[in-house]
Design a protein around this motif. Structure first.
Motif, PDB file in Angstrom:
ATOM      1  N   THR A  12      31.294  36.024  37.793  1.00 17.78           N
ATOM      2  CA  THR A  12      29.633  35.421  38.167  1.00 17.78           C
ATOM      3  C   THR A  12      28.622  36.393  39.237  1.00 17.78           C
ATOM      4  OG1 THR A  12      30.010  34.389  40.294  1.00 17.78           O
ATOM      5  CG2 THR A  12      30.668  33.530  38.825  1.00 17.78           C
ATOM      6  N   PRO A  13      27.459  36.632  38.645  1.00 16.49           N
ATOM      7  CA  PRO A  13      26.534  37.284  39.345  1.00 16.49           C
ATOM      8  C   PRO A  13      26.565  36.941  40.241  1.00 16.49           C
ATOM      9  CG  PRO A  13      25.163  36.563  37.532  1.00 16.49           C
ATOM     10  CD  PRO A  13      26.076  35.444  38.289  1.00 16.49           C
ATOM     11  N   GLU A  14      27.382  36.392  41.352  1.00 14.76           N
ATOM     12  CA  GLU A  14      27.250  35.282  43.346  1.00 14.76           C
ATOM     13  C   GLU A  14      28.541  37.023  43.086  1.00 14.76           C
ATOM     14  OE1 GLU A  14      24.682  32.916  41.146  1.00 14.76           O
ATOM     15  OE2 GLU A  14      26.114  33.323  40.596  1.00 14.76           O
ATOM     16  N   ASN A  15      29.528  36.861  42.757  1.00 19.26           N
ATOM     17  CA  ASN A  15      30.359  37.267  43.006  1.00 19.26           C
ATOM     18  C   ASN A  15      31.359  38.191  42.678  1.00 19.26           C
ATOM     19  OD1 ASN A  15      32.345  37.333  40.763  1.00 19.26           O
ATOM     20  ND2 ASN A  15      32.906  34.980  41.317  1.00 19.26           N
ATOM     21  N   PHE A  16      30.415  39.626  41.525  1.00 21.58           N
ATOM     22  CA  PHE A  16      30.231  40.880  41.060  1.00 21.58           C
ATOM     23  C   PHE A  16      30.549  41.641  41.421  1.00 21.58           C
ATOM     24  CE2 PHE A  16      28.552  44.665  38.620  1.00 21.58           C
ATOM     25  CZ  PHE A  16      28.957  44.192  37.725  1.00 21.58           C
ATOM     26  N   ASP A  17      29.739  42.132  42.397  1.00 22.74           N
ATOM     27  CA  ASP A  17      29.737  42.767  43.012  1.00 22.74           C
ATOM     28  C   ASP A  17      31.163  43.590  43.609  1.00 22.74           C
ATOM     29  OD1 ASP A  17      27.650  44.444  42.334  1.00 22.74           O
ATOM     30  OD2 ASP A  17      26.721  43.273  43.920  1.00 22.74           O
ATOM     31  N   ALA A  18      31.568  41.976  44.681  1.00 23.76           N
ATOM     32  CA  ALA A  18      32.721  41.777  44.997  1.00 23.76           C
ATOM     33  C   ALA A  18      34.437  41.479  44.276  1.00 23.76           C
ATOM     34  CB  ALA A  18      32.651  40.393  46.293  1.00 23.76           C
ATOM     35  N   LEU A  31      48.674  52.952  36.955  1.00 24.01           N
ATOM     36  CA  LEU A  31      49.025  51.956  36.144  1.00 24.01           C
ATOM     37  C   LEU A  31      48.445  50.792  36.061  1.00 24.01           C
ATOM     38  CD1 LEU A  31      51.966  51.442  38.858  1.00 24.01           C
ATOM     39  CD2 LEU A  31      52.107  52.808  36.508  1.00 24.01           C
ATOM     40  N   VAL A  32      47.054  50.442  36.317  1.00 22.73           N
ATOM     41  CA  VAL A  32      46.549  49.689  35.772  1.00 22.73           C
ATOM     42  C   VAL A  32      44.596  49.732  35.821  1.00 22.73           C
ATOM     43  CG1 VAL A  32      45.880  48.750  38.047  1.00 22.73           C
ATOM     44  CG2 VAL A  32      45.679  47.022  36.617  1.00 22.73           C
ATOM     45  N   SER A  33      43.705  49.730  34.741  1.00 20.71           N
ATOM     46  CA  SER A  33      42.427  50.296  35.278  1.00 20.71           C
ATOM     47  C   SER A  33      41.929  49.341  36.483  1.00 20.71           C
ATOM     48  CB  SER A  33      42.312  49.722  33.713  1.00 20.71           C
ATOM     49  OG  SER A  33      42.470  50.346  32.486  1.00 20.71           O
ATOM     50  N   PRO A  34      40.903  49.705  36.420  1.00 19.13           N
ATOM     51  CA  PRO A  34      39.294  49.499  37.733  1.00 19.13           C
ATOM     52  C   PRO A  34      39.183  48.476  36.928  1.00 19.13           C
ATOM     53  CG  PRO A  34      39.027  51.334  36.705  1.00 19.13           C
ATOM     54  CD  PRO A  34      40.019  50.738  36.025  1.00 19.13           C
ATOM     55  N   VAL A  35      39.487  47.091  37.856  1.00 17.41           N
ATOM     56  CA  VAL A  35      38.185  45.814  37.460  1.00 17.41           C
ATOM     57  C   VAL A  35      37.461  45.645  36.267  1.00 17.41           C
ATOM     58  CG1 VAL A  35      37.522  43.817  38.320  1.00 17.41           C
ATOM     59  CG2 VAL A  35      39.182  44.614  39.307  1.00 17.41           C
ATOM     60  N   TRP A  50      39.841  36.044  29.540  1.00 17.12           N
ATOM     61  CA  TRP A  50      40.000  35.767  30.024  1.00 17.12           C
ATOM     62  C   TRP A  50      39.278  35.806  31.681  1.00 17.12           C
ATOM     63  CZ3 TRP A  50      42.524  31.989  33.810  1.00 17.12           C
ATOM     64  CH2 TRP A  50      41.355  31.117  34.274  1.00 17.12           C
ATOM     65  N   PRO A  51      38.508  36.963  32.262  1.00 18.90           N
ATOM     66  CA  PRO A  51      38.311  37.451  32.898  1.00 18.90           C
ATOM     67  C   PRO A  51      38.258  36.245  34.707  1.00 18.90           C
ATOM     68  CG  PRO A  51      36.110  37.598  32.334  1.00 18.90           C
ATOM     69  CD  PRO A  51      36.574  36.376  31.480  1.00 18.90           C
ATOM     70  N   ARG A  52      38.730  36.170  35.792  1.00 19.49           N
ATOM     71  CA  ARG A  52      39.363  35.542  36.898  1.00 19.49           C
ATOM     72  C   ARG A  52      38.507  36.383  38.172  1.00 19.49           C
ATOM     73  NH1 ARG A  52      37.283  33.047  33.555  1.00 19.49           N
ATOM     74  NH2 ARG A  52      36.979  31.053  33.021  1.00 19.49           N
ATOM     75  N   ALA A  53      38.314  35.588  38.805  1.00 17.67           N
ATOM     76  CA  ALA A  53      38.653  36.364  40.823  1.00 17.67           C
ATOM     77  C   ALA A  53      39.535  35.617  41.184  1.00 17.67           C
ATOM     78  CB  ALA A  53      36.951  36.250  41.149  1.00 17.67           C
ATOM     79  N   VAL A  54      40.500  36.315  41.659  1.00 19.55           N
ATOM     80  CA  VAL A  54      41.364  35.608  42.579  1.00 19.55           C
ATOM     81  C   VAL A  54      40.412  35.028  43.839  1.00 19.55           C
ATOM     82  CG1 VAL A  54      43.306  35.366  43.796  1.00 19.55           C
ATOM     83  CG2 VAL A  54      43.194  36.508  41.750  1.00 19.55           C
ATOM     84  N   VAL A  61      40.512  38.248  45.994  1.00 19.85           N
ATOM     85  CA  VAL A  61      41.564  39.794  46.880  1.00 19.85           C
ATOM     86  C   VAL A  61      42.174  40.410  45.807  1.00 19.85           C
ATOM     87  CG1 VAL A  61      41.987  38.027  48.924  1.00 19.85           C
ATOM     88  CG2 VAL A  61      42.849  37.308  46.781  1.00 19.85           C
ATOM     89  N   GLY A  62      41.188  39.773  44.765  1.00 19.96           N
ATOM     90  CA  GLY A  62      42.126  39.928  43.658  1.00 19.96           C
ATOM     91  C   GLY A  62      41.327  39.741  42.393  1.00 19.96           C
ATOM     92  N   PHE A  63      42.222  40.300  41.012  1.00 20.08           N
ATOM     93  CA  PHE A  63      40.839  39.534  39.722  1.00 20.08           C
ATOM     94  C   PHE A  63      42.433  39.790  38.455  1.00 20.08           C
ATOM     95  CE2 PHE A  63      39.933  41.460  35.844  1.00 20.08           C
ATOM     96  CZ  PHE A  63      38.669  41.180  35.815  1.00 20.08           C
ATOM     97  N   VAL A  64      42.386  38.617  38.357  1.00 23.62           N
ATOM     98  CA  VAL A  64      43.393  38.811  37.074  1.00 23.62           C
ATOM     99  C   VAL A  64      42.514  38.698  35.614  1.00 23.62           C
ATOM    100  CG1 VAL A  64      42.901  36.455  37.046  1.00 23.62           C
ATOM    101  CG2 VAL A  64      45.018  37.289  35.892  1.00 23.62           C
ATOM    102  N   MET A  65      42.827  39.012  34.928  1.00 23.60           N
ATOM    103  CA  MET A  65      42.030  38.773  32.732  1.00 23.60           C
ATOM    104  C   MET A  65      43.418  38.378  31.843  1.00 23.60           C
ATOM    105  SD  MET A  65      39.449  40.895  31.250  1.00 23.60           S
ATOM    106  CE  MET A  65      39.894  41.902  30.281  1.00 23.60           C
ATOM    107  N   ALA A  66      43.555  37.399  31.490  1.00 22.33           N
ATOM    108  CA  ALA A  66      44.542  36.973  30.429  1.00 22.33           C
ATOM    109  C   ALA A  66      43.467  37.304  28.821  1.00 22.33           C
ATOM    110  CB  ALA A  66      44.172  35.382  30.766  1.00 22.33           C
ATOM    111  N   PHE A  67      44.599  37.081  28.293  1.00 20.62           N
ATOM    112  CA  PHE A  67      43.744  37.594  26.444  1.00 20.62           C
ATOM    113  C   PHE A  67      44.276  35.980  25.861  1.00 20.62           C
ATOM    114  CE2 PHE A  67      48.404  39.517  27.094  1.00 20.62           C
ATOM    115  CZ  PHE A  67      48.626  39.011  25.704  1.00 20.62           C
ATOM    116  N   LEU A  68      43.428  35.544  25.546  1.00 18.19           N
ATOM    117  CA  LEU A  68      43.878  34.223  24.537  1.00 18.19           C
ATOM    118  C   LEU A  68      43.948  33.895  22.657  1.00 18.19           C
ATOM    119  CD1 LEU A  68      41.004  32.829  26.356  1.00 18.19           C
ATOM    120  CD2 LEU A  68      44.019  32.530  27.532  1.00 18.19           C
ATOM    121  N   ASP A  69      44.490  33.713  22.392  1.00 17.61           N
ATOM    122  CA  ASP A  69      44.755  34.142  21.177  1.00 17.61           C
ATOM    123  C   ASP A  69      44.530  35.164  20.070  1.00 17.61           C
ATOM    124  OD1 ASP A  69      45.758  31.531  20.638  1.00 17.61           O
ATOM    125  OD2 ASP A  69      43.472  30.561  21.409  1.00 17.61           O
ATOM    126  N   ILE A  70      44.483  36.652  20.586  1.00 15.59           N
ATOM    127  CA  ILE A  70      44.198  37.911  19.992  1.00 15.59           C
ATOM    128  C   ILE A  70      45.002  37.376  18.773  1.00 15.59           C
ATOM    129  CG2 ILE A  70      43.999  39.128  21.089  1.00 15.59           C
ATOM    130  CD1 ILE A  70      46.354  40.747  21.543  1.00 15.59           C
TER     131      ILE A  70
END
Length: 157
Positions: A12-18, A31-35, A50-54, A61-70
């Motif tokens: 969200t705009p509130e947690n985007f910078d973090a 090994l992995v692209s930046p957030v 489907w991007p989400r902050a952990v 503490v982290g970031f995860v993103m899923a792909f849905l129905d590609i």
């Protein structure tokens, strides 16, 4: 120590910078692209991403993103659609504490909720690869490649 308030939350705009401040170890950067690239891809791919902050307590503490129905390769895969883990970044200061395992399991739970039967992941092979991490979570190599990256799958049943 992981707290009882560990969760995935939308970016969200509130947690985007973090979220954008999540930095992995320098030796993992190949090994992995930046957030920030992941968030740009999420924007470009719309509902497929489907991007989400952990978040643990109030701390990202982290970031995860899923792909849905590609759409995969209908010739090779008659079902033609896949979902899975697209990106996982755990802050260097928080690695080895179970956050990555939590994030992957939370994505798998979301895919089950959506009715997916299998989850997929790709990764860069070689030294420092997350392959042992994913295999330890139950993913198995399919023998396929996505570009130069091995594909692994996990049955969600």
């Amino acid at each position: 120590m992981i707290s009882s308030t560990l969760r995935l939350v939308p970016v969200t705009p509130e947690n985007f910078d973090a979220v954008c401040a999540v930095r992995i170890h320098p030796h993992q950067e190949h090994l992995v692209s930046p957030v920030v690239k992941s968030l740009a891809e999420a924007y470009a791919h719309g509902p497929t991403a489907w991007p989400r902050a952990v978040v643990d307590g109030d701390e990202v503490v982290g970031f995860v993103m899923a792909f849905l129905d590609i759409v995969w390769d209908p010739a090779a895969d008659p079902e033609g659609r896949r979902s899975g883990l697209w990106r996982l970044n755990v802050s260097a200061d928080h690695q080895g504490k179970g956050y990555g395992r939590f994030a992957v399991r939370a994505v798998l739970d979301e895919l089950r909720r959506r009715g997916d039967a299998r989850a997929y992941v790709t990764f860069h092979p070689g030294e420092g690869s997350p392959e042992p991490f994913y295999l330890g979570l139950g993913f198995r190599l399919t023998g396929e490649l996505s570009g130069d990256q091995p594909v692994a799958a996990l049955d969600l049943g």
